[in-house]
Write a protein that holds these residues in place. Structure first.
Motif, PDB file in Angstrom:
ATOM      1  N   THR A 172     -99.226  56.127 -95.132  1.00 34.12           N
ATOM      2  CA  THR A 172     -97.999  56.241 -94.334  1.00 34.12           C
ATOM      3  C   THR A 172     -98.235  57.108 -93.099  1.00 34.12           C
ATOM      4  N   ILE A 173     -99.330  57.838 -93.083  1.00 38.17           N
ATOM      5  CA  ILE A 173     -99.723  58.626 -91.907  1.00 38.17           C
ATOM      6  C   ILE A 173    -100.855  57.928 -91.150  1.00 38.17           C
ATOM      7  N   LEU A 174    -101.842  57.435 -91.888  1.00 36.33           N
ATOM      8  CA  LEU A 174    -103.018  56.842 -91.247  1.00 36.33           C
ATOM      9  C   LEU A 174    -102.714  55.532 -90.522  1.00 36.33           C
ATOM     10  N   ASP A 175    -101.881  54.685 -91.099  1.00 36.09           N
ATOM     11  CA  ASP A 175    -101.561  53.400 -90.461  1.00 36.09           C
ATOM     12  C   ASP A 175    -100.858  53.595 -89.116  1.00 36.09           C
ATOM     13  N   PRO A 176     -99.780  54.396 -89.039  1.00 37.64           N
ATOM     14  CA  PRO A 176     -99.147  54.571 -87.721  1.00 37.64           C
ATOM     15  C   PRO A 176    -100.026  55.359 -86.744  1.00 37.64           C
ATOM     16  N   ALA A 177    -100.843  56.268 -87.264  1.00 39.88           N
ATOM     17  CA  ALA A 177    -101.767  56.998 -86.381  1.00 39.88           C
ATOM     18  C   ALA A 177    -102.746  56.012 -85.737  1.00 39.88           C
ATOM     19  N   THR A 178    -103.244  55.082 -86.534  1.00 42.91           N
ATOM     20  CA  THR A 178    -104.147  54.062 -86.005  1.00 42.91           C
ATOM     21  C   THR A 178    -103.435  53.226 -84.952  1.00 42.91           C
ATOM     22  N   ALA A 179    -102.232  52.774 -85.256  1.00 40.84           N
ATOM     23  CA  ALA A 179    -101.467  51.953 -84.299  1.00 40.84           C
ATOM     24  C   ALA A 179    -101.254  52.715 -82.991  1.00 40.84           C
ATOM     25  N   ALA A 180    -100.891  53.983 -83.074  1.00 42.89           N
ATOM     26  CA  ALA A 180    -100.660  54.781 -81.864  1.00 42.89           C
ATOM     27  C   ALA A 180    -101.932  54.924 -81.041  1.00 42.89           C
ATOM     28  N   LEU A 181    -103.039  55.206 -81.693  1.00 38.70           N
ATOM     29  CA  LEU A 181    -104.308  55.339 -80.971  1.00 38.70           C
ATOM     30  C   LEU A 181    -104.701  54.031 -80.288  1.00 38.70           C
ATOM     31  N   ILE A 182    -104.430  52.917 -80.945  1.00 33.76           N
ATOM     32  CA  ILE A 182    -104.739  51.610 -80.358  1.00 33.76           C
ATOM     33  C   ILE A 182    -103.804  51.326 -79.178  1.00 33.76           C
ATOM     34  N   ILE A 183    -102.533  51.663 -79.317  1.00 33.82           N
ATOM     35  CA  ILE A 183    -101.586  51.476 -78.206  1.00 33.82           C
ATOM     36  C   ILE A 183    -102.065  52.231 -76.963  1.00 33.82           C
ATOM     37  N   ARG A 212    -105.059  52.980 -76.240  1.00 32.13           N
ATOM     38  CA  ARG A 212    -106.415  52.560 -75.914  1.00 32.13           C
ATOM     39  C   ARG A 212    -107.455  53.653 -76.159  1.00 32.13           C
ATOM     40  N   ARG A 213    -107.369  54.266 -77.313  1.00 33.81           N
ATOM     41  CA  ARG A 213    -108.340  55.277 -77.699  1.00 33.81           C
ATOM     42  C   ARG A 213    -109.367  54.638 -78.626  1.00 33.81           C
ATOM     43  N   ARG A 214    -110.628  54.822 -78.308  1.00 41.60           N
ATOM     44  CA  ARG A 214    -111.676  54.273 -79.158  1.00 41.60           C
ATOM     45  C   ARG A 214    -111.644  54.889 -80.551  1.00 41.60           C
ATOM     46  N   SER A 215    -111.139  56.099 -80.667  1.00 35.20           N
ATOM     47  CA  SER A 215    -111.019  56.708 -81.994  1.00 35.20           C
ATOM     48  C   SER A 215    -110.099  55.884 -82.898  1.00 35.20           C
ATOM     49  N   GLY A 216    -109.162  55.152 -82.315  1.00 37.12           N
ATOM     50  CA  GLY A 216    -108.297  54.264 -83.089  1.00 37.12           C
ATOM     51  C   GLY A 216    -109.061  53.106 -83.693  1.00 37.12           C
ATOM     52  N   ILE A 217    -110.083  52.641 -82.990  1.00 38.70           N
ATOM     53  CA  ILE A 217    -110.917  51.563 -83.518  1.00 38.70           C
ATOM     54  C   ILE A 217    -111.709  52.065 -84.716  1.00 38.70           C
ATOM     55  N   VAL A 218    -112.294  53.251 -84.574  1.00 40.27           N
ATOM     56  CA  VAL A 218    -113.060  53.839 -85.679  1.00 40.27           C
ATOM     57  C   VAL A 218    -112.146  54.102 -86.874  1.00 40.27           C
ATOM     58  N   LEU A 219    -110.988  54.715 -86.617  1.00 42.49           N
ATOM     59  CA  LEU A 219    -110.040  54.993 -87.694  1.00 42.49           C
ATOM     60  C   LEU A 219    -109.555  53.699 -88.334  1.00 42.49           C
ATOM     61  N   GLY A 220    -109.254  52.709 -87.511  1.00 43.20           N
ATOM     62  CA  GLY A 220    -108.760  51.437 -88.036  1.00 43.20           C
ATOM     63  C   GLY A 220    -109.758  50.768 -88.958  1.00 43.20           C
ATOM     64  N   ILE A 221    -111.023  50.772 -88.567  1.00 43.04           N
ATOM     65  CA  ILE A 221    -112.060  50.185 -89.423  1.00 43.04           C
ATOM     66  C   ILE A 221    -112.161  50.963 -90.730  1.00 43.04           C
TER      67      ILE A 221
END
Length: 117
Positions: free
Chosen positions: A44-55, A57-66
């Motif tokens: 419930t924290i990691l999923d929206p954090a990933t979405a925000a980082l992707i919105i 355009r942070r590459r850390s969102g790609i790493v977190l998402g994977i």
């Protein structure tokens, strides 16, 4: 386009786990082992954090998402096969989303790194 698919997918996860907690409270996942319950609550924290980082355009969102999706399908397939209580449709559709994430990660990484993009 890939960015939108990633965001939508992780927001579906956010909605699912948030709804589970709203409806079930602290006992939302009580039928499952403690580690699994903690992992699902953490999403419930990691999923929206990933979405925000992707919105943004942070590459850390790609790493977190994977990391999130690979861990999530590993946990969910293990639960599906060993404990039960999850739908086959759910684990298959999530696995397809994981495949999409893995296939689109490199192009998204390149796009996020473009200067002036």
């Amino acid at each position: 386009m890939f960015q939108v698919v990633w965001v939508l997918g992780f927001l579906v996860g956010t909605t699912t786990h948030t709804a589970d907690l709203i409806i079930g409270g602290v006992n939302a996942y009580s039928a499952f082992p403690l580690g699994v319950r903690l992992f699902w609550v953490t999403l419930t924290i990691l999923d929206p954090a990933t979405a925000a980082l992707i919105i943004f355009r942070r590459r850390s969102g790609i790493v977190l998402g994977i990391a999130v999706i690979v861990a999530d399908i590993a946990v969910n397939w293990t639960v599906f096969l060993m404990v039960g209580g999850l739908s086959l449709f759910g684990v298959i559709s999530q696995s397809l989303f994981a495949a999409l994430i893995l296939v689109t990660a490199r192009p998204l990484w390149r796009w996020f790194g473009r200067i002036g993009a």
